[in-house]
Motif scaffolding. Structure first.
Motif, PDB file in Angstrom:
ATOM      1  N   ALA A  58      -3.882 -50.038  -4.944  1.00  0.00           N
ATOM      2  CA  ALA A  58      -3.112 -50.079  -3.695  1.00  0.00           C
ATOM      3  C   ALA A  58      -2.561 -48.686  -3.365  1.00  0.00           C
ATOM      4  CB  ALA A  58      -1.974 -51.084  -3.815  1.00  0.00           C
ATOM      5  N   ILE A  59      -2.129 -47.957  -4.406  1.00  0.00           N
ATOM      6  CA  ILE A  59      -1.596 -46.605  -4.194  1.00  0.00           C
ATOM      7  C   ILE A  59      -2.699 -45.698  -3.636  1.00  0.00           C
ATOM      8  CG2 ILE A  59      -0.559 -44.609  -5.351  1.00  0.00           C
ATOM      9  CD1 ILE A  59       0.678 -46.466  -7.353  1.00  0.00           C
ATOM     10  N   ILE A  60      -3.888 -45.829  -4.199  1.00  0.00           N
ATOM     11  CA  ILE A  60      -5.022 -45.022  -3.744  1.00  0.00           C
ATOM     12  C   ILE A  60      -5.393 -45.373  -2.302  1.00  0.00           C
ATOM     13  CG2 ILE A  60      -7.523 -44.750  -4.007  1.00  0.00           C
ATOM     14  CD1 ILE A  60      -6.493 -43.215  -6.141  1.00  0.00           C
ATOM     15  N   ARG A  61      -5.462 -46.680  -2.035  1.00  0.00           N
ATOM     16  CA  ARG A  61      -5.927 -47.124  -0.724  1.00  0.00           C
ATOM     17  C   ARG A  61      -4.986 -46.671   0.390  1.00  0.00           C
ATOM     18  NH1 ARG A  61      -5.620 -52.668  -0.544  1.00  0.00           N
ATOM     19  NH2 ARG A  61      -5.912 -52.644  -2.775  1.00  0.00           N
ATOM     20  N   ARG A  62      -3.678 -46.723   0.107  1.00  0.00           N
ATOM     21  CA  ARG A  62      -2.714 -46.321   1.132  1.00  0.00           C
ATOM     22  C   ARG A  62      -2.607 -44.806   1.246  1.00  0.00           C
ATOM     23  NH1 ARG A  62       1.001 -50.441  -1.092  1.00  0.00           N
ATOM     24  NH2 ARG A  62       1.888 -48.729  -2.250  1.00  0.00           N
ATOM     25  N   GLY A  63      -3.281 -44.075   0.357  1.00  0.00           N
ATOM     26  CA  GLY A  63      -3.183 -42.618   0.386  1.00  0.00           C
ATOM     27  C   GLY A  63      -1.899 -42.101  -0.235  1.00  0.00           C
ATOM     28  N   ASP A  64      -1.159 -42.988  -0.918  1.00  0.00           N
ATOM     29  CA  ASP A  64       0.112 -42.576  -1.517  1.00  0.00           C
ATOM     30  C   ASP A  64      -0.077 -41.571  -2.651  1.00  0.00           C
ATOM     31  OD1 ASP A  64       1.632 -44.016   0.159  1.00  0.00           O
ATOM     32  OD2 ASP A  64       2.028 -45.689  -1.216  1.00  0.00           O
ATOM     33  N   PHE A  65      -1.279 -41.562  -3.218  1.00  0.00           N
ATOM     34  CA  PHE A  65      -1.478 -40.685  -4.374  1.00  0.00           C
ATOM     35  C   PHE A  65      -1.386 -39.212  -3.964  1.00  0.00           C
ATOM     36  CE2 PHE A  65      -4.008 -38.663  -7.804  1.00  0.00           C
ATOM     37  CZ  PHE A  65      -3.188 -39.031  -8.837  1.00  0.00           C
ATOM     38  N   ASP A  66      -1.742 -38.892  -2.710  1.00  0.00           N
ATOM     39  CA  ASP A  66      -1.618 -37.518  -2.222  1.00  0.00           C
ATOM     40  C   ASP A  66      -0.176 -37.041  -2.346  1.00  0.00           C
ATOM     41  OD1 ASP A  66      -4.033 -38.461  -1.523  1.00  0.00           O
ATOM     42  OD2 ASP A  66      -4.058 -37.636   0.506  1.00  0.00           O
ATOM     43  N   ARG A  67       0.749 -37.959  -2.023  1.00  0.00           N
ATOM     44  CA  ARG A  67       2.174 -37.585  -2.096  1.00  0.00           C
ATOM     45  C   ARG A  67       2.587 -37.300  -3.524  1.00  0.00           C
ATOM     46  NH1 ARG A  67       4.491 -42.307   1.019  1.00  0.00           N
ATOM     47  NH2 ARG A  67       6.046 -42.219  -0.610  1.00  0.00           N
ATOM     48  N   LEU A  68       2.080 -38.138  -4.457  1.00  0.00           N
ATOM     49  CA  LEU A  68       2.428 -37.926  -5.863  1.00  0.00           C
ATOM     50  C   LEU A  68       1.917 -36.573  -6.339  1.00  0.00           C
ATOM     51  CD1 LEU A  68       1.816 -41.368  -7.616  1.00  0.00           C
ATOM     52  CD2 LEU A  68       3.720 -40.635  -6.215  1.00  0.00           C
ATOM     53  N   LEU A  69       0.726 -36.182  -5.859  1.00  0.00           N
ATOM     54  CA  LEU A  69       0.129 -34.916  -6.299  1.00  0.00           C
ATOM     55  C   LEU A  69       0.937 -33.715  -5.834  1.00  0.00           C
ATOM     56  CD1 LEU A  69      -3.676 -35.520  -5.767  1.00  0.00           C
ATOM     57  CD2 LEU A  69      -2.551 -35.015  -7.909  1.00  0.00           C
ATOM     58  N   LEU A  70       1.634 -33.889  -4.681  1.00  0.00           N
ATOM     59  CA  LEU A  70       2.390 -32.773  -4.129  1.00  0.00           C
ATOM     60  C   LEU A  70       3.654 -32.479  -4.930  1.00  0.00           C
ATOM     61  CD1 LEU A  70       2.086 -33.493  -0.329  1.00  0.00           C
ATOM     62  CD2 LEU A  70       1.086 -31.603  -1.598  1.00  0.00           C
ATOM     63  N   ARG A  71       4.120 -33.505  -5.684  1.00  0.00           N
ATOM     64  CA  ARG A  71       5.394 -33.319  -6.371  1.00  0.00           C
ATOM     65  C   ARG A  71       5.202 -32.575  -7.685  1.00  0.00           C
ATOM     66  NH1 ARG A  71       6.827 -39.523  -5.446  1.00  0.00           N
ATOM     67  NH2 ARG A  71       7.138 -39.440  -3.195  1.00  0.00           N
ATOM     68  N   PRO A  72       6.200 -31.772  -8.062  1.00  0.00           N
ATOM     69  CA  PRO A  72       6.047 -30.944  -9.258  1.00  0.00           C
ATOM     70  C   PRO A  72       6.328 -31.705 -10.556  1.00  0.00           C
ATOM     71  CG  PRO A  72       8.155 -30.506  -8.244  1.00  0.00           C
ATOM     72  CD  PRO A  72       7.480 -31.523  -7.393  1.00  0.00           C
ATOM     73  N   ARG A  73       5.818 -32.915 -10.669  1.00  0.00           N
ATOM     74  CA  ARG A  73       5.975 -33.682 -11.910  1.00  0.00           C
ATOM     75  C   ARG A  73       4.624 -34.279 -12.272  1.00  0.00           C
ATOM     76  NH1 ARG A  73      10.044 -31.330 -12.996  1.00  0.00           N
ATOM     77  NH2 ARG A  73      12.043 -31.855 -12.103  1.00  0.00           N
ATOM     78  N   SER A  74       4.480 -34.692 -13.520  1.00  0.00           N
ATOM     79  CA  SER A  74       3.180 -35.226 -13.921  1.00  0.00           C
ATOM     80  C   SER A  74       2.905 -36.544 -13.195  1.00  0.00           C
ATOM     81  CB  SER A  74       3.136 -35.430 -15.432  1.00  0.00           C
ATOM     82  OG  SER A  74       3.431 -36.761 -15.738  1.00  0.00           O
ATOM     83  N   THR A  75       1.642 -36.743 -12.817  1.00  0.00           N
ATOM     84  CA  THR A  75       1.294 -37.957 -12.081  1.00  0.00           C
ATOM     85  C   THR A  75       1.431 -39.189 -12.960  1.00  0.00           C
ATOM     86  OG1 THR A  75      -0.984 -37.460 -12.640  1.00  0.00           O
ATOM     87  CG2 THR A  75      -0.260 -36.908 -10.416  1.00  0.00           C
ATOM     88  N   VAL A  76       1.168 -39.012 -14.257  1.00  0.00           N
ATOM     89  CA  VAL A  76       1.276 -40.155 -15.173  1.00  0.00           C
ATOM     90  C   VAL A  76       2.687 -40.715 -15.122  1.00  0.00           C
ATOM     91  CG1 VAL A  76       1.231 -40.848 -17.589  1.00  0.00           C
ATOM     92  CG2 VAL A  76      -0.518 -39.324 -16.708  1.00  0.00           C
ATOM     93  N   MET A  77       3.671 -39.825 -15.217  1.00  0.00           N
ATOM     94  CA  MET A  77       5.063 -40.258 -15.199  1.00  0.00           C
ATOM     95  C   MET A  77       5.390 -40.945 -13.875  1.00  0.00           C
ATOM     96  SD  MET A  77       8.210 -39.462 -13.944  1.00  0.00           S
ATOM     97  CE  MET A  77       8.413 -37.745 -13.556  1.00  0.00           C
ATOM     98  N   GLN A  78       4.927 -40.355 -12.774  1.00  0.00           N
ATOM     99  CA  GLN A  78       5.260 -40.931 -11.472  1.00  0.00           C
ATOM    100  C   GLN A  78       4.638 -42.305 -11.272  1.00  0.00           C
ATOM    101  OE1 GLN A  78       5.348 -38.306  -7.982  1.00  0.00           O
ATOM    102  NE2 GLN A  78       4.583 -36.740  -9.359  1.00  0.00           N
ATOM    103  N   VAL A  79       3.373 -42.443 -11.674  1.00  0.00           N
ATOM    104  CA  VAL A  79       2.722 -43.749 -11.501  1.00  0.00           C
ATOM    105  C   VAL A  79       3.396 -44.772 -12.413  1.00  0.00           C
ATOM    106  CG1 VAL A  79       0.569 -45.039 -11.702  1.00  0.00           C
ATOM    107  CG2 VAL A  79       0.536 -42.723 -10.815  1.00  0.00           C
ATOM    108  N   ALA A  80       3.730 -44.352 -13.647  1.00  0.00           N
ATOM    109  CA  ALA A  80       4.378 -45.285 -14.579  1.00  0.00           C
ATOM    110  C   ALA A  80       5.713 -45.758 -14.018  1.00  0.00           C
ATOM    111  CB  ALA A  80       4.582 -44.616 -15.932  1.00  0.00           C
ATOM    112  N   ALA A  81       6.426 -44.857 -13.327  1.00  0.00           N
ATOM    113  CA  ALA A  81       7.737 -45.226 -12.797  1.00  0.00           C
ATOM    114  C   ALA A  81       7.630 -45.893 -11.432  1.00  0.00           C
ATOM    115  CB  ALA A  81       8.624 -43.988 -12.691  1.00  0.00           C
ATOM    116  N   PHE A  82       6.390 -46.002 -10.903  1.00  0.00           N
ATOM    117  CA  PHE A  82       6.196 -46.547  -9.560  1.00  0.00           C
ATOM    118  C   PHE A  82       6.763 -47.958  -9.452  1.00  0.00           C
ATOM    119  CE2 PHE A  82       3.926 -47.863  -5.774  1.00  0.00           C
ATOM    120  CZ  PHE A  82       3.978 -46.696  -5.024  1.00  0.00           C
TER     121      PHE A  82
END
Lengths: 269, 264
Positions: free
Chosen positions: B91-115
């Motif tokens: 769902a995150i991929i489909r909505r394009g939300d992952f682009d936003r996660l990539l822009l942030r200066p934190r690891s994507t693993v942490m952000q997705v885990a905390a999603f």
């Protein structure tokens, strides 16, 4: 209005929903692969139990294996999930349009529910049973009568499941989210229908209680007819029970729709 | 306000925000947690009914299998609670939300885990923990056994977290998560709840060498029951779960480089 023209809108609705459901053929195929895997795991588990105490079993090993495949094939009969379209209708308030239509709300939702259970069941069950019979030791029904009774039982099970499913949809009119009944009803249905364990394996008292409840007619009754555990007389009694439960649940559903439409507050504009 | 610096404190804040938002709907939360408790509770009731009728399975008694069920169930519930974000990654991929996660200066693993941290998984966890406690009370339990049990739960949790990460990595390539992935997650829970020796070879192979659930649950349990007490190998076998998680995080990094936005 003639009787035929009174029923026509609902039949049209049923056919349209059925067409829509047949679109998901790839999903059905993947679903079948998943069901095959589950079936093999469960067969390994039950085989190991039966080997530990074969004399204590009320079903032979081939019967148990066949029962497990029947469960895997009929899994979409189970009234598990809320119809996502109806939930959105209720959340967004567009459900009022449903009430404005010159058709009966209960009947149209029932038709949707029936299509939502019947089509995926048929699409998954037939190829799954074919694969299981050819490759994985599923037995054919012993007599033509057993097979015919099984088909009747599945049709009745689908009618009953649609009544249950419609009740869950109607509960949305009262609770909006449907979180409670949506989670608790399936948990009970899984156990009481024979999905987790053939009801014949349960202790006597518990089995007697569960066989009076409507859930056993979703899976356990058709499966027992298929493997030849029920005589003709018992089959008729079981069918009568299914029909009575279906009618009772449908009446309850109609009554609740009536209540809901009187006290309905529409959110949003 | 002091800006949160370390990745860990950001994670804690995101998780707390997530929990607070879920506690706003208290009745809904209680219902869902109870629903989870009931679903897995009745599944265990079915297993107990089979033992009541048949006595044992492949020489294993009910408390021994309950021990396995408890370990696997609680490990899975923890993983599902902590890594739900990876489960819903398509769902995150489909909505394009992952682009936003990539822009942030934190690891994507942490952000997705905390999603999304789902508090209602506590229902399933409590049910499994009860079964585990019940099994430990009836088995010959020493303090060392408890340590091994804790290691097994953590190892199982890591394995399932790794599976969720791999499942999410797959959506970098496929966008939708195919239903068949559930075979190794849900299927893993069911399979690993029983002694692995009852299964045909291909299943044993899958859950020993591809997904190391055998070394986090079945093998240490068998070592304890054979020896009659906790042993050192039993304590260290669950480490394979951790290794599996680390491997899947490496694969995640590789998949991430492959990512191209859906553009929505």
């Amino acid at each position: 209005m003639t009787p035929v023209s009174a029923v026509r809108p609902y039949l049209t609705l049923l056919v349209a929903r059925c067409r829509q459901e047949t679109q998901y053929r790839a999903a059905a195929l993947f679903g079948m692969a998943t069901q095959l895997f589950w079936g093999l795991v469960r067969i390994a588990i039950f085989t190991a139990f039966l080997k530990a105490g074969a004399n204590r079993s009320s079903m032979s090993l081939p019967q148990t294996v066949t029962y497990i495949w029947l469960v895997q094939g009929m899994i979409r009969v189970m009234p598990w999930s809320v119809d996502a379209d109806i939930r959105n209708l209720v959340r967004e308030g567009t459900v009022v349009y449903e009430l404005l239509r010159p058709i009966d709300l209960y009947a149209s939702w029932y038709m949707r529910a029936f299509a939502r259970h019947a089509i995926p069941t048929v699409m998954r069950a037939i190829p799954l049973f074919a694969a299981a019979v050819l490759l994985f030791h599923m037995q054919m029904p012993r007599t033509v009568t057993d097979g015919a009774l099984f088909v009747v039982a599945v049709v009745l099970a689908l009618l009953l499941a649609a009544a249950m499913s419609t009740l869950i949809s109607i509960s949305l009119l009262f609770t909006l989210s449907g979180d409670g009944i949506q989670r608790i009803l399936p948990a009970i249905a899984n156990f009481a229908s024979g999905l987790l364990i053939p009801l014949s394996f349960l202790p006597t008292t518990l089995r007697h209680i569960l066989r009076v409840l409507p859930f056993c007619d979703l899976i356990d009754t058709p499966a027992r007819l298929y493997i030849g555990q029920l005589g003709a007389l018992e089959a008729v009694a079981a069918f009568a029970q299914t029909v009575i439960w279906t009618a009772a649940l449908a009446l309850l559903g109609r009554f609740l729709v009536l209540r809901a439409s009187k006290r309905m507050v529409v959110h949003g504009g | 306000m002091k800006p949160a610096t370390s990745g860990r404190s950001v994670y804690v804040r995101l998780v707390m925000a997530c929990l607070r938002s879920q506690m706003q709907y208290r009745a809904s939360f209680l219902m869902m947690a109870f629903g989870q408790f009931l679903v897995t509770g009745l599944e265990f009731a079915a297993i107990a009914a089979l033992f009541y009728r048949f006595g044992s399975i492949h020489g294993w008694k009910i408390y021994q299998v309950a021990f396995l069920c408890g370990v696997v169930g609680s490990g899975y519930a923890l993983a599902e609670g902590l890594c739900r974000g990876f489960d819903q990654f398509s769902a995150i991929i489909r909505r394009g939300d992952f682009d936003r996660l990539l822009l942030r200066p934190r690891s994507t693993v942490m952000q997705v885990a905390a999603f999304e941290v789902q508090l209602m998984r506590i229902g399933r966890f409590l049910q499994a923990a009860f079964v585990l406690a019940w099994a430990l009370m009836h088995l010959h339990t020493e303090p060392c056994t408890l340590m091994v049990a804790a290691a097994m739960v953590i190892g199982t949790m890591c394995t399932f977290c790794g599976l969720f990460v791999l499942q999410a990595t797959l959506t970098f390539f496929t966008v939708e998560t195919p239903e068949i992935v559930n075979v190794v997650t849900y299927g893993g829970v069911e399979t690993a709840s029983f002694p692995l020796s009852i299964y045909p070879g291909w299943l044993r192979f899958t859950f020993t060498w591809l997904v190391p659930l055998a070394s986090t649950a079945y093998l240490p349990a068998r070592m304890i029951f054979r020896a009659g007490h906790a042993t050192l190998p039993a304590l260290f076998a669950p480490v394979f779960g951790l290794l599996f998680l680390m491997t899947s995080l490496l694969i995640w990094r590789m998949g991430e480089r492959h990512y191209s936005s859906t553009g929505t």
